[in-house]
Motif scaffolding. Structure first.
Motif, PDB file in Angstrom:
ATOM      1  N   ASN A   6      34.034  42.446  40.297  1.00 37.90           N
ATOM      2  CA  ASN A   6      33.197  42.607  39.106  1.00 37.90           C
ATOM      3  C   ASN A   6      33.201  44.020  38.539  1.00 37.90           C
ATOM      4  O   ASN A   6      33.199  44.209  37.338  1.00 37.90           O
ATOM      5  CB  ASN A   6      31.775  42.165  39.438  1.00 37.90           C
ATOM      6  CG  ASN A   6      31.079  41.609  38.220  1.00 37.90           C
ATOM      7  OD1 ASN A   6      31.610  41.658  37.115  1.00 37.90           O
ATOM      8  ND2 ASN A   6      29.891  41.091  38.426  1.00 37.90           N
ATOM      9  N   ASP A   7      33.223  45.024  39.409  1.00 40.57           N
ATOM     10  CA  ASP A   7      33.118  46.394  38.913  1.00 40.57           C
ATOM     11  C   ASP A   7      34.347  47.209  39.303  1.00 40.57           C
ATOM     12  O   ASP A   7      34.279  48.114  40.121  1.00 40.57           O
ATOM     13  CB  ASP A   7      31.835  47.038  39.451  1.00 40.57           C
ATOM     14  CG  ASP A   7      31.649  48.441  38.859  1.00 40.57           C
ATOM     15  OD1 ASP A   7      32.124  48.664  37.731  1.00 40.57           O
ATOM     16  OD2 ASP A   7      31.057  49.296  39.543  1.00 40.57           O
ATOM     17  N   GLN A   8      35.492  46.850  38.749  1.00 42.27           N
ATOM     18  CA  GLN A   8      36.732  47.570  39.043  1.00 42.27           C
ATOM     19  C   GLN A   8      37.694  47.307  37.905  1.00 42.27           C
ATOM     20  O   GLN A   8      37.509  46.372  37.143  1.00 42.27           O
ATOM     21  CB  GLN A   8      37.311  47.140  40.404  1.00 42.27           C
ATOM     22  CG  GLN A   8      37.532  45.641  40.557  1.00 42.27           C
ATOM     23  CD  GLN A   8      38.814  45.170  39.926  1.00 42.27           C
ATOM     24  OE1 GLN A   8      39.833  45.812  40.017  1.00 42.27           O
ATOM     25  NE2 GLN A   8      38.788  44.026  39.272  1.00 42.27           N
ATOM     26  N   ASN A   9      38.707  48.152  37.791  1.00 40.66           N
ATOM     27  CA  ASN A   9      39.665  47.988  36.700  1.00 40.66           C
ATOM     28  C   ASN A   9      41.090  47.814  37.190  1.00 40.66           C
ATOM     29  O   ASN A   9      42.007  47.728  36.387  1.00 40.66           O
ATOM     30  CB  ASN A   9      39.604  49.198  35.763  1.00 40.66           C
ATOM     31  CG  ASN A   9      38.294  49.236  34.998  1.00 40.66           C
ATOM     32  OD1 ASN A   9      37.702  48.205  34.703  1.00 40.66           O
ATOM     33  ND2 ASN A   9      37.829  50.433  34.693  1.00 40.66           N
ATOM     34  N   SER A  10      41.301  47.754  38.498  1.00 39.31           N
ATOM     35  CA  SER A  10      42.684  47.726  38.976  1.00 39.31           C
ATOM     36  C   SER A  10      43.245  46.311  39.095  1.00 39.31           C
ATOM     37  O   SER A  10      44.440  46.106  38.929  1.00 39.31           O
ATOM     38  CB  SER A  10      42.804  48.466  40.305  1.00 39.31           C
ATOM     39  OG  SER A  10      41.816  48.016  41.179  1.00 39.31           O
ATOM     40  N   ILE A  25      43.694  46.192  29.664  1.00 38.31           N
ATOM     41  CA  ILE A  25      42.581  45.462  30.283  1.00 38.31           C
ATOM     42  C   ILE A  25      41.486  45.148  29.267  1.00 38.31           C
ATOM     43  O   ILE A  25      40.856  44.087  29.333  1.00 38.31           O
ATOM     44  CB  ILE A  25      42.067  46.229  31.522  1.00 38.31           C
ATOM     45  CG1 ILE A  25      41.195  45.312  32.371  1.00 38.31           C
ATOM     46  CG2 ILE A  25      41.314  47.502  31.154  1.00 38.31           C
ATOM     47  CD1 ILE A  25      41.102  45.704  33.802  1.00 38.31           C
ATOM     48  N   GLU A  26      41.271  46.043  28.304  1.00 35.88           N
ATOM     49  CA  GLU A  26      40.201  45.818  27.316  1.00 35.88           C
ATOM     50  C   GLU A  26      40.499  44.565  26.486  1.00 35.88           C
ATOM     51  O   GLU A  26      39.597  43.779  26.186  1.00 35.88           O
ATOM     52  CB  GLU A  26      40.054  47.028  26.373  1.00 35.88           C
ATOM     53  CG  GLU A  26      39.562  48.300  27.037  1.00 35.88           C
ATOM     54  CD  GLU A  26      40.653  49.073  27.790  1.00 35.88           C
ATOM     55  OE1 GLU A  26      41.849  48.651  27.755  1.00 35.88           O
ATOM     56  OE2 GLU A  26      40.327  50.086  28.427  1.00 35.88           O
ATOM     57  N   ALA A  27      41.783  44.390  26.129  1.00 33.12           N
ATOM     58  CA  ALA A  27      42.156  43.225  25.315  1.00 33.12           C
ATOM     59  C   ALA A  27      42.074  41.932  26.134  1.00 33.12           C
ATOM     60  O   ALA A  27      41.677  40.881  25.623  1.00 33.12           O
ATOM     61  CB  ALA A  27      43.567  43.412  24.768  1.00 33.12           C
TER      62      ALA A  27
HETATM   63  C1  NAG Z   1      36.577  50.484  33.910  1.00 28.79           C
HETATM   64  O1  NAG Z   1      36.960  50.813  32.594  1.00 28.79           O
HETATM   65  C2  NAG Z   1      35.895  50.944  31.681  1.00 28.79           C
HETATM   66  C3  NAG Z   1      36.482  51.292  30.313  1.00 28.79           C
HETATM   67  O2  NAG Z   1      37.356  50.293  29.900  1.00 28.79           O
HETATM   68  C4  NAG Z   1      34.914  52.026  32.140  1.00 28.79           C
HETATM   69  O3  NAG Z   1      33.814  52.055  31.283  1.00 28.79           O
HETATM   70  C5  NAG Z   1      34.448  51.717  33.566  1.00 28.79           C
HETATM   71  O4  NAG Z   1      33.651  52.768  34.052  1.00 28.79           O
HETATM   72  C6  NAG Z   1      35.620  51.511  34.494  1.00 28.79           C
HETATM   73  N1  NAG Z   1      35.131  51.089  35.818  1.00 28.79           N
HETATM   74  C7  NAG Z   1      35.554  51.626  36.952  1.00 28.79           C
HETATM   75  C8  NAG Z   1      34.926  51.128  38.206  1.00 28.79           C
HETATM   76  O5  NAG Z   1      36.430  52.480  36.984  1.00 28.79           O
END
Ligand code: NAG
Ligand code: NAG
Length: 293
Positions: free
Chosen positions: A65-69, A226-228
């Protein structure tokens, strides 16, 4: 020196660096930066959905839920002939000991909601039986692909209840007439029929072709920003069934589950199936008709 760099590479590689704390979930990277991953459900002999799998999936989903990878997660099975079967009926019997049943069910429905709402893309790769709980999970994922061993069924009516977590989604996906046919009969649906009616996106004639398609799709999606990806998932979610209709199903389910006939049906099911034996579970939708004959 080479050994040192090799060590560093292995230690820092995204697939190795994070410890994998799960017993019933197996992970493999699909692409080189591991932004597309496969998670195989592994709860032999039939991927019965019980407290252990509910709890592990919940931990995994919350970690996403809280990650971007991680952008794309393929959910498959490494148990032959089974994707995910029904919720273990033992938890509904008076003898069940373990976690509180209400807690398990709350977490169960939380998992379904997370699959639809968290920003990761979920692809169901199904090449085995998906019964009851299994079908509810795959319906909550973003897309579904099937192999030759896939079969689908929502057999809840046969036990006197409803396919509470999947009824509205299946109706949206395949239309009310077809949903009525499958939900009212507990019929087993093979991969070709599922693809024809839109239950899955497409069906493949071999496990290898299914895997190749899913892997290349996951890799391709993971290339994009990832945003798209997230905004697209959010937009599609605007078509989801309303919270109110899901709550209404929950109320209908709770009323039915309180009936003594349902307790009787579950006891009969456990006895007839020899406690959800593999043999019986291969054809649960058809076998449950025996409760009435
Ligand atoms: C993930 O990316 C968003 C921006 O797209 C940012 O606001 C957020 O803090 C990022 N989350 C992490 C855990 O890095
Ligand atoms: C039935 O099977 C479940 C696991 O599937 C097991 O936990 C339980 O002990 C079994 N019950 C009986 C009465 O054999």
């Amino acid at each position: 020196m080479l050994a040192f760099w090799l060590f560093l590479f292995i230690a820092l590689h995204p697939c190795v660096a994070t410890p994998w704390p799960y017993r019933y979930l197996r992970k493999a990277c699909i692409n080189s930066d591991c932004s597309a991953v496969r998670v195989a459900i592994s709860n032999p002999p039939i991927n019965l959905w019980n407290a252990n799998t509910v709890v592990e999936l919940n931990t995994l989903l919350k970690s996403l839920n809280d990650q971007n990878s991680t952008k794309v997660v393929v959910i498959s099975s490494d148990i032959p002939e089974f994707y995910i079967t029904n919720l273990d009926a033992n938890i509904f019997t008076p003898k069940f000991e373990g976690l509180d049943v209400t807690d398990i069910l709350t977490m169960y429905f939380d998992n379904l909601a997370l699959l639809s709402s968290i920003p990761t893309i979920f692809i169901a790769e199904i090449n085995g039986r998906a019964w009851g709980a299994g079908n509810e999970h795959l319906l909550h994922m973003d897309m579904r692909f099937a192999g030759p061993e896939a079969q689908f069924s929502a057999p809840e009516v046969e036990l006197g209840v409803i396919h509470v977590g999947g009824l509205q989604l299946l109706t949206k996906l395949i239309g009310p007439g077809r949903a009525a046919e499958y939900l009212l009969s507990g019929k087993q649906v093979d991969s070709k029929e599922a693809a024809r009616v839109g239950w899955v996106n497409s069906a493949f004639s071999t496990a290898a072709a299914l895997r190749e398609h899913v892997d290349s799709l996951a890799k391709r999606i993971a290339l994009f920003p990832i945003e798209a990806i997230r905004a697209t998932k959010e937009g599609i979610a605007e078509q989801a069934p309303s919270r109110q209709s899901i709550q209404n199903d929950m109320n209908r389910y709770n009323k039915l589950a309180a009936l003594s006939t349902v307790e009787g049906n579950i006891a009969k099911f456990l006895a007839l199936s020899k406690n959800q034996s593999r043999e019986w579970e291969l054809n649960i939708g058809n076998n449950l008709v025996q409760l009435y004959t």
